[in-house]
Motif scaffolding. Structure first.
Motif, PDB file in Angstrom:
ATOM      1  N   GLN A 179     -47.166  65.089  52.646  1.00  0.00           N
ATOM      2  CA  GLN A 179     -47.096  64.661  54.038  1.00  0.00           C
ATOM      3  C   GLN A 179     -45.703  64.944  54.579  1.00  0.00           C
ATOM      4  OE1 GLN A 179     -48.354  60.587  54.327  1.00  0.00           O
ATOM      5  NE2 GLN A 179     -50.487  61.118  54.037  1.00  0.00           N
ATOM      6  N   THR A 209     -53.386  69.022  51.558  1.00  0.00           N
ATOM      7  CA  THR A 209     -54.057  68.573  50.347  1.00  0.00           C
ATOM      8  C   THR A 209     -54.359  69.791  49.491  1.00  0.00           C
ATOM      9  OG1 THR A 209     -55.043  66.750  51.563  1.00  0.00           O
ATOM     10  CG2 THR A 209     -56.047  67.295  49.457  1.00  0.00           C
ATOM     11  N   ARG A 261     -47.348  64.698  62.513  1.00  0.00           N
ATOM     12  CA  ARG A 261     -47.511  64.539  61.062  1.00  0.00           C
ATOM     13  C   ARG A 261     -48.417  65.647  60.547  1.00  0.00           C
ATOM     14  NH1 ARG A 261     -46.177  59.314  58.497  1.00  0.00           N
ATOM     15  NH2 ARG A 261     -47.321  60.353  56.867  1.00  0.00           N
ATOM     16  N   GLN A 306     -50.372  66.957  57.032  1.00  0.00           N
ATOM     17  CA  GLN A 306     -50.800  66.588  55.687  1.00  0.00           C
ATOM     18  C   GLN A 306     -51.449  67.799  55.042  1.00  0.00           C
ATOM     19  OE1 GLN A 306     -52.731  62.805  55.046  1.00  0.00           O
ATOM     20  NE2 GLN A 306     -54.177  63.745  53.630  1.00  0.00           N
ATOM     21  N   THR A 308     -51.228  65.613  47.476  1.00  0.00           N
ATOM     22  CA  THR A 308     -51.140  65.476  48.926  1.00  0.00           C
ATOM     23  C   THR A 308     -49.671  65.503  49.312  1.00  0.00           C
ATOM     24  OG1 THR A 308     -53.114  64.083  48.910  1.00  0.00           O
ATOM     25  CG2 THR A 308     -51.777  64.036  50.908  1.00  0.00           C
TER      26      THR A 308
END
Length: 127
Positions: free
Chosen positions: A118, A42, A38, A40, A116
């Motif tokens: 993902q 930001t 995963r 992520q 954000t």
């Protein structure tokens, strides 16, 4: 005494042959390949604006559009660097109006935008 000698050789041969077989059947994901990872991202930026009510809908749309455009390019960026495959999982955007402060505090009127992104990727083979 001869049978004992042969049984020892047979045991030694089975141990020697079992090593390469075990190595061949070991999973090929030791280096992270094939295992989903995963990612992520930001982001945060400021958009200047007057703060007028009639400006708000356009600024909100513009800010969210920027976040969504960046999300659309995220998988391309990941594929060009670390990912073999990429799937966008979620995108979150947040826009907050900021009232300006007097010039001595140096805070202009505008909008703080954050987001954000993902994604799930499978990693490229490492050289």
């Amino acid at each position: 005494m001869l049978p004992l000698k042969y049984s020892f050789l047979a045991a030694a041969a089975s141990v020697l042959l079992a090593g390469p077989v075990a190595a061949q059947t070991a999973p090929a994901v030791a280096d992270g390949q094939g295992t989903p990872v995963r990612v992520q991202t930001t982001l945060s930026f400021f958009m200047s604006g007057s703060g007028a009510e009639d400006e708000l809908p356009q600024k909100l749309d513009q800010a969210r559009k920027i976040v969504f455009q960046l999300a659309a390019r995220e998988c391309d960026l990941l594929r060009s660097t670390i990912a073999k495959d990429c799937k966008l999982d979620s995108v979150n955007s947040n826009v907050r109006q900021i009232e300006g402060r007097p010039p001595q505090l140096q805070q202009p009127t505008g909008y703080n935008v954050s987001g954000t992104i993902q994604s799930t990727v499978s990693l490229k083979a490492q050289p």
